[in-house]
Design a protein around this motif. Structure first.
Motif: not given
Ligand SMILES: [Zn+2]
Length: 522
Positions: A24-40, A72-82
């Protein structure tokens, strides 16, 4: 696939990508973070790719072009908080606070206004103002019942006439058509406290017609808690729309331990097919005006002038005193109340009422009446117990919401929730205390509130969704705002994307106004 992984909770890897997965074409890629996608779901190691204002890849992402790579190593990536519950109606439109810094640095990408029945009634004008000047987070608004009622009837203690009810229905209808998402009530506040259930059902039916929901600061959070929950559920049933209980709590010692019963009542309604949800700020103290806390609503009718005259009248004053006495039972005789803001005596801010009474040689009730005669104060009320707070927190239908507002540091001593709510829920309760699984805590801040709102294309990390994305360091994401020193920004968010724009970059707040007004479509 080897599964050696350093993330904090149970962490699995994405299934191998088939070799022919298109890049995919992208502007930014966060690599190798731990992903929590919002679904529990538990965290998974992977990448998140963003192009423009959208997410374009989640998982093992192959990209084309020369995107910026964020390690993203050592970091968590997740949807912005609402944040479902803020009182930012005024500050999000004001010059010093529209960047919403105290929330943005916590990873908040969307705030909901119009809560507890208070806020702008003219939704179109409010949205226009926000769009003209820019906003630091996305904003979602609700039609506020108290202000609708005030506009039509004033601050009066009586049911509406048929004509007045029609006028209120028209205002709710216009607000919903202009893009509000729900009808909110605040049934301890004026003048909504004078509304009977049937009035709210009639107005909630209008919100239902537009596929909105009903959000309520319920009529009583103390000994009348269960009856108040019942009223909210009844309104949802009769008006035919989802019910959302704002800042759920069991307040006052006589109500401690009732969280189980409250949860039972809500679970029963849910099992019978009703949509009932709640939100909560993760603290044992609440905060509102002293008047709403200890002056019975019967005495708060009319204008500020009429209110003062009532307090000055000897016969009425005696009745007010009796009323306050009753209210103080659930406030440890005044000890549980701390002054947050009181302009006539700034030195009282941050002090408990019993301490102030003692220092000034005053009876508690006289002190309260003095404060009211000088225009009233904001208070912090230490009224909950930790077990109830944790019990509510663990329910999969309880979202995280601050009940605070956009602020800049000043001499007042407000509740720390405006600066620390999300960092505390995740950093303290989930990561440090392990009071609930991290994936559930994160979902309570993103996927769940998105579901409650039915906001499209936000709240989850999915290709095609808006890039409201927070990247934080689980080692440092904590609340530092305290009851004594609340004006402390939370550390630990390293990157924050709002509609694809970097509002925080390498831990630095960029003062971007990247938010959008989000309009309800029906
Ligand atoms: Zn409230």
């Amino acid at each position: 696939m080897s599964a050696s992984c350093l993330c904090l909770s149970l962490c699995i890897l994405w299934p191998a990508v088939p070799g022919d997965e298109p890049a995919v074409a992208a502007d930014v890629v966060i690599r190798g973070a731990t992903i929590y996608d919002g679904s529990a779901q538990p965290g998974r190691k992977g990448d998140v790719a963003i192009k423009g204002e959208r997410i374009v890849g989640v998982g093992n992402v192959a990209v084309t072009g020369q995107p910026r790579i964020i390690d993203g190593s050592g970091l968590i990536v997740t949807p912005g908080f609402i944040d479902l519950h803020t009182h930012s109606d005024e500050p999000i439109a004001a010059s010093g606070t529209r960047n919403n810094k105290n929330y943005v640095v916590q990873g908040v990408t969307t705030v909901v206004t119009g809560n507890c029945g208070g806020g702008p009634v003219d939704v179109a004008a409010f949205f226009k103002k926000l769009e003209q000047n820019g906003i630091g987070s996305n904003v979602i608004h609700q039609v506020p019942h108290n202000d609708v009622r005030k506009k039509v009837m004033g601050n009066v203690n009586r049911p509406p006439t048929a004509a007045e009810l029609v006028k209120m229905e028209e205002l709710v209808d216009k607000g919903m058509r202009d893009g509000a998402w729900s009808l909110s009530t605040g049934l301890i506040y004026n003048p909504g406290t004078y509304a009977r259930t049937d009035e709210i059902v009639a107005l909630a039916k209008i919100a239902a017609k537009h596929k909105g929901f009903y959000a309520s600061h319920i009529r009583n959070e103390e000994t009348g808690l269960l009856a108040a929950i019942d009223e909210a559920i009844t309104i949802g049933k009769e008006a035919g729309l989802p019910v959302h209980i704002s800042h759920i709590k069991a307040n006052g010692q006589r109500t401690w331990g009732k969280s189980g019963e409250v949860i039972g009542v809500i679970e029963r309604a849910r099992s019978q097919g009703q949509v009932v949800t709640a939100d909560q700020y993760p603290y044992i103290a609440s905060s509102t005006s002293l008047a709403a806390t200890v002056i019975p609503s019967l005495f708060r009718e009319g204008s500020p002038k009429e209110y003062k005259a009532r307090l000055a009248d000897p016969e009425q004053r005696a009745r007010v005193r009796k009323g306050i006495e009753q209210e103080l039972i659930d406030r440890e005789g005044g000890h549980s109340l701390q002054i947050a803001q009181f302009a006539p005596e700034p030195s009282w801010q941050g002090k408990r009422l019993d301490v102030i009474a003692k220092e000034n040689g005053k009876e508690m009730i006289d002190l309260i009446l003095d404060i009211e005669e000088k225009g009233g104060a904001a208070t912090v009320n230490f009224g909950m117990n930790e077990e109830d707070v944790r019990h509510f927190m663990r329910q999969p239908w309880v979202a995280t919401a601050s009940d605070g507002g956009a602020k800049i540091p000043n001499s007042s001593v407000p509740h720390p929730r405006s600066y620390g709510c999300f960092a505390r829920k995740i950093g303290y309760y989930a990561l440090a205390e392990k009071a609930l699984p991290l994936e559930l805590a994160l979902r309570s801040c993103n996927g769940l509130p998105a579901d409650i709102l039915h906001v499209p294309e936000r709240g989850y990390l999915k290709p095609g969704y808006f890039a409201d994305v927070v990247v934080f360091d689980p080692q440092t994401f904590r609340d530092t705002a305290t009851y004594d020193k609340p004006h402390q920004y939370s550390p630990g968010v390293v990157y924050l994307f709002i509609n694809g724009q970097l509002a925080i970059d390498k831990g630095e707040f960029k003062n971007k106004l990247a938010g959008k007004v989000l309009r309800h479509a029906e």
